[in-house]
Design an enzyme around this catalytic site. Structure first.
Site, PDB file in Angstrom:
ATOM      1  N   CYS A   3      -1.156 -20.071  18.067  1.00  0.00           N
ATOM      2  CA  CYS A   3      -0.136 -19.337  18.819  1.00  0.00           C
ATOM      3  C   CYS A   3      -0.847 -18.333  19.719  1.00  0.00           C
ATOM      4  O   CYS A   3      -2.039 -18.491  20.004  1.00  0.00           O
ATOM      5  CB  CYS A   3       0.889 -18.689  17.887  1.00  0.00           C
ATOM      6  N   ARG A   9       3.194 -16.505  14.121  1.00  0.00           N
ATOM      7  CA  ARG A   9       3.621 -17.903  13.934  1.00  0.00           C
ATOM      8  C   ARG A   9       2.538 -18.790  13.321  1.00  0.00           C
ATOM      9  O   ARG A   9       2.785 -19.480  12.318  1.00  0.00           O
ATOM     10  CB  ARG A   9       4.084 -18.494  15.276  1.00  0.00           C
ATOM     11  N   ASP A 119       8.439 -16.757  19.841  1.00  0.00           N
ATOM     12  CA  ASP A 119       7.603 -15.648  19.398  1.00  0.00           C
ATOM     13  C   ASP A 119       8.491 -14.572  18.763  1.00  0.00           C
ATOM     14  O   ASP A 119       9.344 -13.993  19.434  1.00  0.00           O
ATOM     15  CB  ASP A 119       6.862 -15.081  20.609  1.00  0.00           C
TER      16      ASP A 119
HETATM   17  P1  4NP Z   1       2.145 -14.712  17.545  1.00  0.00           P
HETATM   18  O1  4NP Z   1       2.950 -13.404  18.006  1.00  0.00           O
HETATM   19  O2  4NP Z   1       1.610 -15.360  18.814  1.00  0.00           O
HETATM   20  O3  4NP Z   1       3.186 -15.554  16.885  1.00  0.00           O
HETATM   21  O4  4NP Z   1       1.052 -14.259  16.635  1.00  0.00           O
HETATM   22  C1  4NP Z   1       2.323 -12.432  18.805  1.00  0.00           C
HETATM   23  C2  4NP Z   1       1.818 -11.314  18.209  1.00  0.00           C
HETATM   24  C3  4NP Z   1       1.183 -10.350  18.969  1.00  0.00           C
HETATM   25  C4  4NP Z   1       1.047 -10.517  20.327  1.00  0.00           C
HETATM   26  C5  4NP Z   1       1.550 -11.639  20.915  1.00  0.00           C
HETATM   27  C6  4NP Z   1       2.196 -12.598  20.159  1.00  0.00           C
HETATM   28  N1  4NP Z   1       0.382  -9.548  21.094  1.00  0.00           N
HETATM   29  O5  4NP Z   1      -0.008  -9.845  22.234  1.00  0.00           O
HETATM   30  O6  4NP Z   1       0.199  -8.414  20.635  1.00  0.00           O
END
Ligand code: 4NP
Length: 147
Positions: A3, A9, A119
């Site tokens: 992700c 995720r 997300d």
């Molecule tokens: P993930 O969610 O891609 O599902 O881990 C996110 C968590 C943090 C960030 C972006 C997506 N971030 O850029 O801080």
């Protein structure tokens, strides 16, 4: 499992699939990574750890890391959570063979529809529940299809 941040995720996808593989005594190497590396070395988001724990799955052994080119050579299947991840990982591929390993995870359930696992980072707990349910179904399909 890939992700953006590798804290929400993909750690869930990794943990759920690992748990099923362990329970079934299957042999598969599973890992997860993020495309952006912003959270390198961090634990999964507490909301991901919590929803997993309610299902009896401990994902606290995981630490966020950024995906690297060698992952595309070393793994047979690279599952991405959304179309943005797909495009980012595609840029790391060194060959058609590597490109063909990259799959939007929900396409295992609904081929060709390119459904994103949304997300949940900026939302509430409900988003994490939804992500869990989607990934639970997708990982069942992966086991049925490949393992
Ligand atoms: P993930 O969610 O891609 O599902 O881990 C996110 C968590 C943090 C960030 C972006 C997506 N971030 O850029 O801080």
């Amino acid at each position: 499992m890939v992700c953006l941040g590798n804290i929400c995720r993909s750690p869930l996808a990794h943990g759920i699939l690992q748990h099923k593989v362990d329970q079934l005594g299957l042999n598969a190497q599973i890992d997860s990574a993020g495309t952006n590396g912003f959270h390198n070395g961090e634990l999964p988001d507490s909301r991901s750890m919590e929803i997993a724990l309610t299902k009896g799955i401990d994902i606290s052994y995981q630490r966020s890391r950024q995906i690297k080119r060698s992952d595309l050579a070393n793994y047979d299947l690279i599952y991405v959570m959304d179309s943005s991840n797909y495009n980012n990982v595609l840029r790391l591929a060194n060959s058609e063979q590597e490109k063909n390993k990259i799959i939007m995870i929900m396409n295992e359930l609904e081929p060709g529809r390119n459904i994103n696992v949304p997300d949940p980072y900026y939302g509430g707990e409900e988003g994490f529940k939804n992500v869990y349910e989607m990934l639970d179904k997708a990982t069942d399909k992966i086991i049925e299809k490949y393992l």
